[in-house]
Scaffold this motif. Structure first.
Motif, PDB file in Angstrom:
ATOM      1  N   VAL A  24       9.073   0.589  -6.078  1.00 35.91           N
ATOM      2  CA  VAL A  24       7.774   0.089  -5.616  1.00 35.91           C
ATOM      3  C   VAL A  24       6.774   0.060  -6.772  1.00 35.91           C
ATOM      4  N   ALA A  25       6.741   1.133  -7.556  1.00 35.99           N
ATOM      5  CA  ALA A  25       5.807   1.188  -8.695  1.00 35.99           C
ATOM      6  C   ALA A  25       6.111   0.077  -9.695  1.00 35.99           C
ATOM      7  N   LEU A  26       7.375  -0.140  -9.990  1.00 34.66           N
ATOM      8  CA  LEU A  26       7.739  -1.203 -10.921  1.00 34.66           C
ATOM      9  C   LEU A  26       7.479  -2.572 -10.304  1.00 34.66           C
ATOM     10  N   GLY A  27       7.599  -2.683  -8.994  1.00 34.78           N
ATOM     11  CA  GLY A  27       7.252  -3.936  -8.314  1.00 34.78           C
ATOM     12  C   GLY A  27       5.769  -4.245  -8.437  1.00 34.78           C
ATOM     13  N   ALA A  31       4.204  -7.488 -10.158  1.00 30.88           N
ATOM     14  CA  ALA A  31       3.203  -8.358  -9.525  1.00 30.88           C
ATOM     15  C   ALA A  31       2.004  -8.556 -10.451  1.00 30.88           C
ATOM     16  N   TRP A  32       1.585  -7.466 -11.101  1.00 29.52           N
ATOM     17  CA  TRP A  32       0.477  -7.586 -12.062  1.00 29.52           C
ATOM     18  C   TRP A  32       0.870  -8.497 -13.226  1.00 29.52           C
ATOM     19  N   LEU A  33       2.112  -8.383 -13.699  1.00 32.64           N
ATOM     20  CA  LEU A  33       2.572  -9.243 -14.790  1.00 32.64           C
ATOM     21  C   LEU A  33       2.600 -10.706 -14.371  1.00 32.64           C
ATOM     22  N   ILE A  34       3.030 -10.962 -13.146  1.00 27.10           N
ATOM     23  CA  ILE A  34       3.039 -12.343 -12.650  1.00 27.10           C
ATOM     24  C   ILE A  34       1.619 -12.888 -12.608  1.00 27.10           C
ATOM     25  N   TRP A  35       0.689 -12.101 -12.054  1.00 22.80           N
ATOM     26  CA  TRP A  35      -0.710 -12.523 -12.007  1.00 22.80           C
ATOM     27  C   TRP A  35      -1.239 -12.754 -13.421  1.00 22.80           C
ATOM     28  N   THR A  52       8.269 -10.220 -17.624  1.00 23.66           N
ATOM     29  CA  THR A  52       8.081 -10.253 -16.172  1.00 23.66           C
ATOM     30  C   THR A  52       9.427 -10.213 -15.454  1.00 23.66           C
ATOM     31  N   GLY A  53      10.380 -10.983 -15.933  1.00 21.65           N
ATOM     32  CA  GLY A  53      11.713 -10.998 -15.328  1.00 21.65           C
ATOM     33  C   GLY A  53      12.389  -9.639 -15.419  1.00 21.65           C
ATOM     34  N   PHE A  54      12.198  -8.956 -16.551  1.00 16.90           N
ATOM     35  CA  PHE A  54      12.769  -7.619 -16.720  1.00 16.90           C
ATOM     36  C   PHE A  54      12.178  -6.651 -15.701  1.00 16.90           C
ATOM     37  N   ALA A  55      10.888  -6.734 -15.474  1.00 18.57           N
ATOM     38  CA  ALA A  55      10.236  -5.850 -14.494  1.00 18.57           C
ATOM     39  C   ALA A  55      10.725  -6.150 -13.076  1.00 18.57           C
TER      40      ALA A  55
END
Length: 129
Positions: A24-27, A31-35, A52-55
């Motif tokens: 969940v934390a990495l998700g 999400a922050w990286l996508i934004w 982002t893909g790695f996360a």
């Protein structure tokens, strides 16, 4: 249909909870990286997409491994341990970079989950003994 009467040991239950919490934390980070990727004024697209893909992949892997271990799939233990041990160099470099407040807890988390995964009750529950 068979019903497994053996309860899941507390060590395995906590390992699954912590793996899912990490997912969940990495998700959230993903999400922050996508934004960030979508709103950045300038970016190196390839690097941004790879990070982002790695996360996203890491979050999915942690969640899937937690699920496999919750179902007592022995094959989920080794990859989960590898991901936990990866927190050690990450935490070390955070400490070296002046972020000991985050690096030390990450290292402790990795060691704690690894300890839970190799504990005798977990080992028995996964059928290694």
């Amino acid at each position: 249909m068979t019903i497994d009467s053996d309860p899941i040991p507390v060590t395995l239950r906590w390992a699954v909870r912590l793996l899912r919490a990490e997912a969940v934390a990495l998700g959230v980070v993903a999400a922050w990286l996508i934004w960030s990727d979508l709103t950045a004024a300038t970016t190196h697209l390839t690097s941004a997409l790879l990070v982002t893909g790695f996360a996203v992949a890491g979050a999915a892997a942690l969640w899937a491994l937690g699920g496999a271990l919750a179902r007592r799939r022995a094959g989920g233990r080794a990859p989960a341990i590898v991901l936990q041990l990866m927190l050690l160099p990450i935490g070390w470099y955070m400490i070296q970079g002046g972020m000991a407040w985050l690096g030390l807890p990450l290292m402790a988390l990795g060691l704690a989950v690894t300890g839970l995964l190799v504990s005798p009750p977990t080992t028995r529950a996964l059928g290694f003994e």
